[in-house]
Design an enzyme around this catalytic site. Sequence first.
Site, PDB file in Angstrom:
ATOM      1  N   LYS A  13       0.745  -1.207   0.213  1.00 44.96           N
ATOM      2  CA  LYS A  13       0.048   0.092  -0.041  1.00 44.96           C
ATOM      3  C   LYS A  13       0.889   1.320  -0.156  1.00 44.96           C
ATOM      4  O   LYS A  13       0.628   2.054  -0.918  1.00 44.96           O
ATOM      5  CB  LYS A  13      -0.993  -0.026   1.343  1.00 44.96           C
ATOM      6  CG  LYS A  13      -1.989  -1.181   1.355  1.00 44.96           C
ATOM      7  CD  LYS A  13      -2.622  -1.029   2.582  1.00 44.96           C
ATOM      8  CE  LYS A  13      -2.201  -1.203   3.819  1.00 44.96           C
ATOM      9  NZ  LYS A  13      -1.504  -2.441   4.220  1.00 44.96           N
ATOM     10  N   ARG A  88      -9.599   0.805   8.643  1.00 43.61           N
ATOM     11  CA  ARG A  88      -9.277  -0.351   8.952  1.00 43.61           C
ATOM     12  C   ARG A  88     -10.424  -1.325   9.741  1.00 43.61           C
ATOM     13  O   ARG A  88     -10.277  -2.604   9.990  1.00 43.61           O
ATOM     14  CB  ARG A  88      -8.051  -0.585   9.881  1.00 43.61           C
ATOM     15  CG  ARG A  88      -6.714  -0.673   9.334  1.00 43.61           C
ATOM     16  CD  ARG A  88      -5.688  -0.700  10.002  1.00 43.61           C
ATOM     17  NE  ARG A  88      -4.457  -1.349   9.881  1.00 43.61           N
ATOM     18  CZ  ARG A  88      -3.436  -0.791   9.276  1.00 43.61           C
ATOM     19  NH1 ARG A  88      -3.232   0.601   9.012  1.00 43.61           N
ATOM     20  NH2 ARG A  88      -2.204  -1.339   9.079  1.00 43.61           N
ATOM     21  N   ARG A 127      11.129  -5.596   4.881  1.00 50.09           N
ATOM     22  CA  ARG A 127      11.028  -4.023   4.728  1.00 50.09           C
ATOM     23  C   ARG A 127      11.874  -3.541   5.635  1.00 50.09           C
ATOM     24  O   ARG A 127      12.088  -3.628   6.525  1.00 50.09           O
ATOM     25  CB  ARG A 127       9.644  -3.830   5.363  1.00 50.09           C
ATOM     26  CG  ARG A 127       9.384  -2.252   5.192  1.00 50.09           C
ATOM     27  CD  ARG A 127       7.981  -2.029   5.438  1.00 50.09           C
ATOM     28  NE  ARG A 127       7.061  -2.547   6.112  1.00 50.09           N
ATOM     29  CZ  ARG A 127       5.904  -2.701   6.213  1.00 50.09           C
ATOM     30  NH1 ARG A 127       4.995  -1.999   5.289  1.00 50.09           N
ATOM     31  NH2 ARG A 127       5.069  -3.510   7.020  1.00 50.09           N
ATOM     32  N   ARG A 160      11.224  -1.654  10.975  1.00 47.33           N
ATOM     33  CA  ARG A 160       9.880  -1.274  11.843  1.00 47.33           C
ATOM     34  C   ARG A 160       9.812  -2.287  13.164  1.00 47.33           C
ATOM     35  O   ARG A 160      10.013  -3.539  12.683  1.00 47.33           O
ATOM     36  CB  ARG A 160       8.690  -1.197  11.279  1.00 47.33           C
ATOM     37  CG  ARG A 160       8.636   0.160  10.507  1.00 47.33           C
ATOM     38  CD  ARG A 160       7.341  -0.143   9.453  1.00 47.33           C
ATOM     39  NE  ARG A 160       6.066  -0.505   9.927  1.00 47.33           N
ATOM     40  CZ  ARG A 160       4.945  -0.656   9.621  1.00 47.33           C
ATOM     41  NH1 ARG A 160       4.785   0.043   8.150  1.00 47.33           N
ATOM     42  NH2 ARG A 160       3.957  -0.986   9.916  1.00 47.33           N
ATOM     43  N   ARG A 171      -0.518  -9.380  12.830  1.00 37.40           N
ATOM     44  CA  ARG A 171      -1.392  -8.151  12.140  1.00 37.40           C
ATOM     45  C   ARG A 171      -1.926  -8.935  11.065  1.00 37.40           C
ATOM     46  O   ARG A 171      -3.099  -8.214  10.820  1.00 37.40           O
ATOM     47  CB  ARG A 171      -0.042  -7.208  11.751  1.00 37.40           C
ATOM     48  CG  ARG A 171       0.307  -6.322  12.734  1.00 37.40           C
ATOM     49  CD  ARG A 171       1.884  -5.729  12.432  1.00 37.40           C
ATOM     50  NE  ARG A 171       1.701  -4.891  11.186  1.00 37.40           N
ATOM     51  CZ  ARG A 171       2.530  -4.646  10.221  1.00 37.40           C
ATOM     52  NH1 ARG A 171       3.960  -5.253  10.598  1.00 37.40           N
ATOM     53  NH2 ARG A 171       2.785  -3.888   9.387  1.00 37.40           N
TER      54      ARG A 171
HETATM   55  P1  ADP Z   1       1.992  -2.026   3.009  1.00 40.67           P
HETATM   56  O1  ADP Z   1       2.152  -0.418   3.148  1.00 40.67           O
HETATM   57  O2  ADP Z   1       0.832  -2.384   2.501  1.00 40.67           O
HETATM   58  O3  ADP Z   1       2.231  -2.508   4.578  1.00 40.67           O
HETATM   59  P2  ADP Z   1       4.662  -1.701   1.798  1.00 40.67           P
HETATM   60  O4  ADP Z   1       4.252  -0.766   0.665  1.00 40.67           O
HETATM   61  O5  ADP Z   1       5.560  -0.933   2.962  1.00 40.67           O
HETATM   62  O6  ADP Z   1       3.470  -2.459   2.264  1.00 40.67           O
HETATM   63  O7  ADP Z   1       5.585  -3.039   1.050  1.00 40.67           O
HETATM   64  C1  ADP Z   1       5.814  -3.686   2.162  1.00 40.67           C
HETATM   65  C2  ADP Z   1       7.345  -4.441   1.689  1.00 40.67           C
HETATM   66  O8  ADP Z   1       7.176  -5.187   0.399  1.00 40.67           O
HETATM   67  C3  ADP Z   1       8.309  -3.340   1.315  1.00 40.67           C
HETATM   68  O9  ADP Z   1       9.501  -4.039   1.697  1.00 40.67           O
HETATM   69  C4  ADP Z   1       8.284  -2.920  -0.289  1.00 40.67           C
HETATM   70  O10 ADP Z   1       9.427  -2.542  -0.791  1.00 40.67           O
HETATM   71  C5  ADP Z   1       7.880  -4.617  -0.688  1.00 40.67           C
HETATM   72  N1  ADP Z   1       6.877  -4.303  -1.861  1.00 40.67           N
HETATM   73  C6  ADP Z   1       6.198  -3.696  -2.208  1.00 40.67           C
HETATM   74  N2  ADP Z   1       5.418  -3.899  -3.240  1.00 40.67           N
HETATM   75  C7  ADP Z   1       5.797  -5.107  -3.746  1.00 40.67           C
HETATM   76  C8  ADP Z   1       5.688  -5.802  -5.133  1.00 40.67           C
HETATM   77  N3  ADP Z   1       4.752  -5.502  -5.953  1.00 40.67           N
HETATM   78  N4  ADP Z   1       6.638  -6.825  -4.940  1.00 40.67           N
HETATM   79  C9  ADP Z   1       7.606  -6.955  -4.190  1.00 40.67           C
HETATM   80  N5  ADP Z   1       7.954  -6.443  -3.039  1.00 40.67           N
HETATM   81  C10 ADP Z   1       7.216  -5.445  -3.011  1.00 40.67           C
HETATM   82  P1  AMP Z   2       0.768   0.590   8.906  1.00 42.82           P
HETATM   83  O1  AMP Z   2       1.718   1.509   8.881  1.00 42.82           O
HETATM   84  O2  AMP Z   2      -0.570   0.961   8.153  1.00 42.82           O
HETATM   85  O3  AMP Z   2       1.216  -0.697   8.612  1.00 42.82           O
HETATM   86  O4  AMP Z   2       0.184   0.548  10.294  1.00 42.82           O
HETATM   87  C1  AMP Z   2       1.036   0.110  11.299  1.00 42.82           C
HETATM   88  C2  AMP Z   2       0.039  -0.085  12.735  1.00 42.82           C
HETATM   89  O5  AMP Z   2      -0.525   1.341  13.174  1.00 42.82           O
HETATM   90  C3  AMP Z   2      -1.147  -0.892  12.622  1.00 42.82           C
HETATM   91  O6  AMP Z   2      -0.617  -2.186  12.894  1.00 42.82           O
HETATM   92  C4  AMP Z   2      -1.998  -0.539  13.634  1.00 42.82           C
HETATM   93  O7  AMP Z   2      -1.533  -0.697  15.081  1.00 42.82           O
HETATM   94  C5  AMP Z   2      -1.789   1.195  13.797  1.00 42.82           C
HETATM   95  N1  AMP Z   2      -2.840   1.729  12.738  1.00 42.82           N
HETATM   96  C6  AMP Z   2      -2.631   2.455  11.379  1.00 42.82           C
HETATM   97  N2  AMP Z   2      -3.612   2.936  10.988  1.00 42.82           N
HETATM   98  C7  AMP Z   2      -4.584   2.382  11.815  1.00 42.82           C
HETATM   99  C8  AMP Z   2      -6.115   2.553  11.971  1.00 42.82           C
HETATM  100  N3  AMP Z   2      -6.805   3.100  10.575  1.00 42.82           N
HETATM  101  N4  AMP Z   2      -6.889   1.972  12.822  1.00 42.82           N
HETATM  102  C9  AMP Z   2      -6.041   1.358  14.052  1.00 42.82           C
HETATM  103  N5  AMP Z   2      -4.911   1.094  13.926  1.00 42.82           N
HETATM  104  C10 AMP Z   2      -3.993   1.653  12.874  1.00 42.82           C
END
Ligand code: ADP
Ligand code: AMP
Length: 218
Positions: A13, A88, A127, A160, A171
């Site tokens: 995302k 969420r 990540r 993270r 999660r």
């Molecule tokens: P989210 O915001 O949904 O938690 P991220 O955008 O942070 O996910 O992506 C999670 C991890 O996967 C990051 O390390 C990113 O570089 C990697 N990633 C994102 N999209 C892809 C993809 N299409 N193919 C492979 N790796 C990806």
């Molecule tokens: P994210 O960066 O989107 O992966 O979010 C990291 C963490 O933040 C999640 O696992 C939740 O603990 C908290 N969080 C982020 N967005 C929300 C939301 N909309 N509602 C509740 N918790 C959230």
Amino acid sequence: MRLVILGPPGAGKGTQAASIVKEYQVPHISTGDIFRDNIKRGTDLGKKAKSYMDEGGLVPDELVNEIVIDRIKQDDCKDGFLLDGFPRTTNQAVVLDAALEAMKTKLDRAINIQVDTDLLVNRATGRRVCPECGETYHISNNPPKEAGICDHDGAKLIQRDDDKEETVAKRISVYESQTAPLIDYYKGQGLLLNVNGSQEIDQVFEDIKKGLGESRNQ
Ligand code: ADP
Ligand code: AMP
């Protein structure tokens, strides 16, 4: 363009959001980033959010909703925004709809990034993020030019706290029970855009652009 982007943890995302906001020139509102920034600054909100985040749970709706609703009322959101990580829960989605209705507007699309579950853990545990500029990398899928160092500002990349394997698994299960029902919620509103997120990063973005250019309800 008023958008939300949905998908399990590690779906991509944030990665896609960075490209979408550049393309459509709308603010990127990530609730996870807002909480992490508050934790870094030691605010009351950060202190409250941290315990839930560290355990892989959700921060309670009452701490999240107001922040997002206040944010989308700001001037830079008047022509659109991209919400990443919000809503969420069904309650958050309902509160968002009500706020938009009061502002005499509505969402345009809900982008749903679908990824095979067996890819998610590797994506999240691999990540790495830049503590300075927030750029996201992956140790093997999307590595920086120099291992462990941000391409943009030379800062040392970090993992993270909630990207450890046990927390990631929690999660994903929280996503399945609390967030996945939003797919049907937005489908029912005719807003859902499903995208295959198991593809290469650039191809996922091409599919998002194509989908956003097409009419709804297909
Ligand atoms: P989210 O915001 O949904 O938690 P991220 O955008 O942070 O996910 O992506 C999670 C991890 O996967 C990051 O390390 C990113 O570089 C990697 N990633 C994102 N999209 C892809 C993809 N299409 N193919 C492979 N790796 C990806
Ligand atoms: P994210 O960066 O989107 O992966 O979010 C990291 C963490 O933040 C999640 O696992 C939740 O603990 C908290 N969080 C982020 N967005 C929300 C939301 N909309 N509602 C509740 N918790 C959230």
